[in-house]
Design a protein around this motif. Sequence first.
Motif, PDB file in Angstrom:
ATOM      1  N   GLY A  76     -48.043 -28.923  -6.601  1.00 25.47           N
ATOM      2  CA  GLY A  76     -49.089 -28.216  -7.177  1.00 25.47           C
ATOM      3  C   GLY A  76     -49.478 -26.871  -6.790  1.00 25.47           C
ATOM      4  O   GLY A  76     -50.438 -26.283  -7.334  1.00 25.47           O
ATOM      5  N   GLY A  77     -48.946 -26.394  -5.734  1.00 29.13           N
ATOM      6  CA  GLY A  77     -49.316 -25.222  -5.138  1.00 29.13           C
ATOM      7  C   GLY A  77     -49.041 -24.211  -6.114  1.00 29.13           C
ATOM      8  O   GLY A  77     -50.114 -23.256  -6.014  1.00 29.13           O
ATOM      9  N   SER A  78     -48.244 -24.179  -6.850  1.00 26.02           N
ATOM     10  CA  SER A  78     -47.800 -23.136  -7.882  1.00 26.02           C
ATOM     11  C   SER A  78     -48.999 -23.147  -8.921  1.00 26.02           C
ATOM     12  O   SER A  78     -49.376 -21.986  -9.598  1.00 26.02           O
ATOM     13  CB  SER A  78     -46.373 -23.126  -8.742  1.00 26.02           C
ATOM     14  N   LEU A  79     -49.667 -24.318  -9.309  1.00 28.53           N
ATOM     15  CA  LEU A  79     -50.647 -24.536 -10.258  1.00 28.53           C
ATOM     16  C   LEU A  79     -51.935 -23.859  -9.715  1.00 28.53           C
ATOM     17  O   LEU A  79     -52.694 -23.115 -10.666  1.00 28.53           O
ATOM     18  CB  LEU A  79     -51.042 -25.913 -10.433  1.00 28.53           C
ATOM     19  N   LEU A  80     -52.164 -23.784  -8.470  1.00 28.26           N
ATOM     20  CA  LEU A  80     -53.185 -23.020  -7.904  1.00 28.26           C
ATOM     21  C   LEU A  80     -53.147 -21.628  -8.209  1.00 28.26           C
ATOM     22  O   LEU A  80     -54.018 -20.886  -8.505  1.00 28.26           O
ATOM     23  CB  LEU A  80     -53.311 -23.300  -6.310  1.00 28.26           C
ATOM     24  N   LEU A  81     -51.924 -21.044  -7.846  1.00 26.46           N
ATOM     25  CA  LEU A  81     -51.635 -19.696  -8.256  1.00 26.46           C
ATOM     26  C   LEU A  81     -51.762 -19.208  -9.767  1.00 26.46           C
ATOM     27  O   LEU A  81     -52.442 -18.284  -9.991  1.00 26.46           O
ATOM     28  CB  LEU A  81     -50.276 -19.091  -7.840  1.00 26.46           C
TER      29      LEU A  81
END
Length: 110
Positions: free
Chosen positions: A37-42
């Motif tokens: 989900g790190g890419s969702l944060l971005l």
Amino acid sequence: GPNSPPAILSRALNTELAGLIERALGQKDIVVATVCGGSLLLAMGGLLEGRPAVTHHLGMNVLGATGAIPVPARVVDSGNLVTSGGVTSGLDVALYLVERELGPRIAHAV
């Protein structure tokens, strides 16, 4: 609810983290890598607009809704941004980065 992944990511956007990542992405010599989900944060912070990326399979629709280009893969390389899918893709992205920076012989040895 308040402890759902979208709620947690939304709270993270209200910290210094979003600005730090934005500055890092603005520097071509710094590689930002995300897992799960790190890419969702971005993406939720507007940092992936028009960029190919991947996230956990349950978040791919959200990723696309933010303007990112969802790619169904374990690892997606977009220059100074490398994203990976679910949490088990963390090993894949780590080995990918070793190969990208140091070559396939070193990655294979690792």
